[in-house]
Design an enzyme around this catalytic site. Structure first.
Site, PDB file in Angstrom:
ATOM      1  N   SER A   1       0.825  -1.200   0.000  1.00  0.00           N
ATOM      2  CA  SER A   1       0.000   0.000   0.000  1.00  0.00           C
ATOM      3  C   SER A   1       0.868   1.263   0.000  1.00  0.00           C
ATOM      4  CB  SER A   1      -0.965  -0.044   1.193  1.00  0.00           C
ATOM      5  OG  SER A   1      -1.984   0.919   1.068  1.00  0.00           O
TER       6      SER A   1
ATOM      7  N   ASP B   1      -9.186  -4.836  -5.634  1.00  0.00           N
ATOM      8  CA  ASP B   1      -8.699  -3.895  -4.625  1.00  0.00           C
ATOM      9  C   ASP B   1      -9.603  -2.661  -4.620  1.00  0.00           C
ATOM     10  OD1 ASP B   1      -7.269  -2.071  -3.051  1.00  0.00           O
ATOM     11  OD2 ASP B   1      -5.330  -2.758  -3.786  1.00  0.00           O
TER      12      ASP B   1
ATOM     13  N   HIS C   1      -7.147  -5.877  -1.344  1.00  0.00           N
ATOM     14  CA  HIS C   1      -5.987  -5.031  -1.071  1.00  0.00           C
ATOM     15  C   HIS C   1      -4.969  -5.700  -0.151  1.00  0.00           C
ATOM     16  CE1 HIS C   1      -3.922  -1.167  -0.705  1.00  0.00           C
ATOM     17  NE2 HIS C   1      -3.940  -1.282   0.619  1.00  0.00           N
TER      18      HIS C   1
END
Length: 435
Positions: A242, A334, A369
């Protein structure tokens, strides 16, 4: 209860092992053709309990082998050897938004696996199991050393593999949730990499001064790792998830100090102000906060904050300048970050620059994600506290449980191969299997 069922035997092999190793669950001495429920129960360090279960039918010898026999229904179905781990979910009545994250790496994740008569779906606390076994799953292999790092103003933890070394090094960066997240670094050290987990958003420096760290903070971490006597300073990689991807790409491309042998970017983007510091990149994301969407459950969807992918080169890390192999891991569902769109643009940029031979993309349909080490239970959404606002929101990460689990398992194997190829020259380092 039938008398024969009192003699039911349950075994799990290995009952003590690494988090990313499969185990075999075997039920024996049951009544042939009997219906049984196999259940896993785990209590997190935060006190919340999680469960997974499958419904099985014993064969003509009174045996169930979870690695070969299908679960008819439950929290998973079909032949799923590790379904009792990856399908763990909060027990009914738990508060919403929970997520399993191991904090104390010097203790195992303990899971109690039990077998019950009949096909049960609830009320397990009131049932007496026919048999039960406690299973330990470890992130730290025997001999791995956990060393807190504070030199140079760092807030970090170094995990050194067992043995004399020197070992290739890894800098491990997590995302916008901040804190010092250690479990992936511990597991990577268990596979032969000297791995340093870094807190760069809520470091001691930031907590004491109220100021965010500058880009030199990452260079300091690199130097500390590079100069460690048990680290091979010419073989260092970075792995980011991320927002950790943003900093990994920035350092890999623009730092005069950090010279990486490889980079792994999971569920991230190259979109950022090129000249930006941590604070300025965060500010850039925050400036687009108006693009936040909410679904019918009032879960925040942040993937639009960086869309459409900018054409302005000052708003994208220039991946065309990358000189080390790059592995991108993408979940196509995601909902938190535009990882798929970013990967496509990165691919185009690198092709135009003539360095696409350095790029490998792993893209997984219906994965979300939070692509973590294998058998980590999937959280489609969970509560999340942003660093800038310091308030909890329910965040939608995305992903469908089965496909997400398969992505985690496949990606982890390929990440380890990628790191071995680029840090060990393809040699397989000594790592642990049985504890």
């Amino acid at each position: 209860m039938d008398r024969k069922q009192c003699c039911v035997k349950l075994s799990v092999q290995p009952s003590r092992g690494p988090m990313d190793e499969k185990f075999i669950v075997l039920v024996q001495n049951a009544l042939p053709g009997s219906q049984l429920t196999i259940r896993a129960l785990h209590q997190c360090e935060d006190g919340h309990s999680w469960e997974a279960f499958g419904h099985y039918t014993a064969d003509t010898t009174g045996t169930i082998d979870v690695s070969e026999d299908p679960s008819i229904r439950g929290t998973y179905s079909g032949v799923e050897q590790m379904g009792l781990l990856w399908s763990l979910r909060p027990i009914p009545g738990s508060k919403p938004g929970l997520r399993i994250r191991k904090k104390n790496l010097q203790t195992p994740m303990e899971v109690t696996i039990s077998v019950y008569q009949g096909h049960q779906t609830e009320g397990f606390a009131d049932l007496v199991p026919l048999s039960g076994v406690v299973v330990e799953r470890w992130y730290m292999a025997p001999g791995v050393r956990r060393i807190p790092v504070t030199e140079g103003g760092l807030t970090a933890t170094l995990f050194l593999p067992s043995g004399p070394g020197p070992f290739p090094g890894l800098l491990d960066l997590w995302g916008g949730g901040a804190q010092l997240v250690e479990y992936r670094a511990a597991l990577l050290a268990s596979h032969g990499f000297a791995s340093m987990a870094i807190d760069y958003l809520t470091s001691k420096f930031t907590m004491e001064t109220g100021k965010m760290v500058d880009n030199q903070y990452f260079e300091t971490a690199y130097r500390v790792l590079q100069q460690h006597p048990q680290v091979c300073g010419s073989k260092i990689a970075m792995i980011g998830l991320s927002f950790g991807t943003s900093m990994t790409l920035k350092m890999a491309i623009y730092s005069e100090v950090i010279k990486l042998s490889a980079a792994v970017c999971i569920s991230g983007s190259h979109v950022q102000p090129v000249e930006g510091s941590v604070e300025e990149i965060m500010g850039f994301f925050q400036k687009n906060a108006g693009k936040t969407r909410f679904n019918e459950k009032n879960e925040a969807i942040w993937r639009d904050l960086l869309l459409p992918i900018p054409t302005d080169p000052s708003l994208k890390a220039d991946v065309g300048r990358l000189q080390c192999p790059l592995l991108l891991v993408v979940g196509e569902d995601d909902q938190n970050w535009p990882a798929q769109e970013s990967a496509l643009d990165i691919k185009e940029m690198m092709a135009r620059a003539g360095n696409s031979h350095l790029l490998t993309v792993l893209s997984y349909p219906n994965a979300g994600h939070l692509i973590e080490p294998p058998y980590t239970p999937h959280a489609r959404s969970s509560t999340f506290k942003t660093v800038e606002i310091q308030e909890k929101v329910m965040c939608l990460w995305g992903g469908q449980t089965v496909e997400h689990f398969r992505a985690q398992e496949d990606a982890w194997k390929k990440i380890l191969v990628f790191l071995r190829e680029n840090l060990y020259g393809g040699r397989k380092p000594t790592s642990f299997s049985h504890l």
